[in-house]
Design an enzyme around this catalytic site. Structure first.
Site, PDB file in Angstrom:
ATOM      1  N   ASP A  43     -14.836  34.152   3.285  1.00  0.00           N
ATOM      2  CA  ASP A  43     -16.061  33.369   3.431  1.00  0.00           C
ATOM      3  C   ASP A  43     -16.387  32.762   2.064  1.00  0.00           C
ATOM      4  OD1 ASP A  43     -18.523  32.414   4.516  1.00  0.00           O
ATOM      5  OD2 ASP A  43     -19.543  34.143   3.663  1.00  0.00           O
ATOM      6  N   LYS A 413     -13.961  31.294  12.857  1.00  0.00           N
ATOM      7  CA  LYS A 413     -13.372  32.104  11.791  1.00  0.00           C
ATOM      8  C   LYS A 413     -12.456  33.172  12.382  1.00  0.00           C
ATOM      9  CE  LYS A 413     -17.159  31.652   8.427  1.00  0.00           C
ATOM     10  NZ  LYS A 413     -18.138  32.383   7.582  1.00  0.00           N
TER      11      LYS A 413
END
Length: 554
Positions: A43, A413
């Protein structure tokens, strides 16, 4: 591992929330896999950056304001309305209303000082900026928001709150202004807000869009502000639909989302904000070290493409000598065509979007192998790539030295990690700090969580928890390497110990006619196994180091 000084964080501002300064290892089954990792999925916000938001600039109705260079510049416009155009004054006032009213911040009094608490540092930064400019958020109830505007407390009736989610990527509040008007105030991602704006006012839209690109190139986080004035009838009709949605038992989330879509249309653009989020300590050095170690780094972020690329260069994820492959597509066909062109130009491969087949072009191999590549793809194109062009996506990702996926959702993701994990068949690691990273962390072979300012959800869901991104370097390349080397050594030792014991028994069988007579007494066999399976593995597992740590770090 937990006692390693290299992974201690002595100056942790959240020290009171944890029982030690070191990292946390929650499993011992994956230690050797730490030394075999070939893909890292990270991230950005709170992982590569400090998650310490500082309001820098804003654009309101096309006018630029720099709060870092000129603090209280917004308040000065409101204090001296005669020196500015009325439209500019009205725009600043609307901007202040969004910052002071459209949020989920909780005010607290501590030592006679007003402190704001929020899960999102962005919101705290916006509310603090409003306070600096004399719009101080005082308190909130279920029906009222009180703001102190230039020493005068003003009460706003809170009619509805449309919460922010990772899928909606926006937040709205509906309030009744002191003059009786019903106003919906909204903030969110630019692509979400712009598609809901009223037609017209082209100059303001284009100017704000240019400012957004400028802020993104500077590596700043952006939010777009908008509003809509509602009539009483419009609000009453929508309130009935919204009430039925939030009280429904079946398909509640879908019905609430549909109700929000009804009212969040025909917006008037107010402006945009630019917030700075600095990189953590030693992030560029850590990423460069990991890339030099042969580990491919993927950054998955919800930020704008320009912001993500800028952070990529500042963190040394991208380098000036790299050729950037950028995929921005409106539909699946365009996405397939762009990937085909990129594979042919940079990777010496041809791709058929209809069949998904990839073939090598046997020419100029040396030229393609010596060109470092960076791969950048936005969330809209990523959805087409993951579902319709998986093989081409994997081929581009494999050819690139580093990859940036921007404007992605938490679900995307996890899907990226799953697709790469299954396609490459290599050990992967995912690292994040927030609740929106939990699905990605759990999808990877090894999950690493960061104790962050957005809570400990990621740290609780991970296999290993650290305090900063730089701690990934000793975790993988020191402890991971040592664990892998020690496990392989112990496996060889176990084979040697058992073979040396049984070969003697086999050789003795030729002399006793294979009668089964044993050469050793039972106590010798027991003692042999106790001695050679206890102390040597422990000593080897604790003290064996093929290279000392300074050599590994350098």
């Amino acid at each position: 591992m937990e006692w390693d000084e290299a992974m201690m964080f002595r100056d942790n501002p959240l020290k009171h929330m944890h029982d030690s300064d070191g990292m946390k290892a929650k499993t011992s089954n994956l230690n050797e896999d730490l030394g075999r990792i070939e893909h890292i999925f990270s991230d950005k916000t709170g992982t590569l950056t400090e998650n310490q938001m500082n309001f820098r600039k804003c654009s309101i109705r096309g006018s630029l304001f720099d709060e870092m260079a000129h603090p209280q510049s917004l308040a000065n416009v409101l204090q001296n309305p005669g020196s500015s155009h009325p439209e500019k004054v009205r725009g600043v006032q609307d901007f202040m209303h969004v910052m002071a009213l459209c949020h989920s911040v909780v005010p607290e009094m501590k030592d006679n000082e007003l402190i704001y608490q929020s899960q999102s540092p962005d919101e705290t930064s916006l509310v603090d900026t409003a306070r600096i400019n004399n719009y101080t958020f005082i308190r909130r109830t279920s029906t009222e928001i009180v703001v102190q505007e230039f020493e005068k407390e003003v009460s706003y009736e809170l009619l509805a709150t449309l919460e922010f989610t990772s899928a909606r990527r926006r937040m709205s509040v509906i309030v009744r202004m002191p003059d009786g008007r019903i106003m919906m105030l909204m903030k969110g991602a630019d692509m979400v807000i712009y598609e809901r704006l009223l037609d017209g006012d082209t100059n303001c839209k284009l100017t704000t869009q240019d400012h957004l690109k400028e802020y993104s190139r500077d590596g700043l986080r952006t939010l777009v502000f908008a509003k809509r004035e509602l009539t009483q009838n419009e609000y009453d009709d929508w309130k009935h639909i919204f009430h039925e949605a939030i009280t429904s038992i079946e398909n509640r989330e879908e019905r609430v989302e549909a109700a929000c879509e009804i009212i969040e249309q025909d917006l008037e653009l107010i402006g945009c904000s630019a917030i700075e989020d600095k990189l953590q300590d030693q992030v560029p050095e850590t990423i460069h070290y990991l890339l030099e170690a042969g580990i491919q780094v993927w950054v998955l972020t919800g930020d704008r493409q320009e912001t993500a690329i800028n952070i990529g260069y500042s963190s040394r994820l991208l380098t000036p000598d790299m050729e950037l492959i950028i995929i921005n597509a409106e539909n699946s066909d365009i996405c397939g065509a762009q990937m085909k062109a990129s594979l042919e130009k940079y990777c010496n491969q041809t791709y058929n979007p209809d069949t998904g087949e990839i073939q090598l072009i046997p020419t100029n191999v040396e030229e393609f192998e010596t060109t470092p590549l960076g791969f950048v793809i936005d969330g809209h194109s990523l959805s087409f790539a993951l579902h319709d062009h998986t093989e081409a996506f994997l081929a581009l990702g494999k050819a690139a030295r580093s990859v940036i996926c921007c404007r992605v959702t938490p679900l995307q993701k996890a899907l990226v990690v799953r697709v790469v994990k299954q396609g490459e068949q290599r050990i992967s690691c995912a690292i994040g700090d927030g609740a929106n990273d939990v699905s990605m962390i759990q999808e990877a072979h090894v999950g690493v969580g960061i104790f962050g300012k957005e809570g400990n959800q990621a740290a609780r869901a991970s296999d290993y928890a650290v305090y900063q991104f730089k701690h990934l370097k000793p975790l993988l390349c020191v402890h991971g390497r040592y664990s892998y080397q020690r496990v392989t050594g112990i496996i060889q030792y176990s084979f040697y110990k058992n073979i040396s014991f049984t070969l003697v028994m086999l050789y003795f069988s030729f002399f006793n006619g294979f009668t089964g007579q044993t050469l050793y007494d039972s106590w010798i066999i027991t003692l042999y196994n106790i001695v050679f399976t206890s102390l040597p593995p422990v000593v080897y597992g604790v003290f064996e180091k093929d290279l000392v740590e300074p050599v590994l770090y350098n």
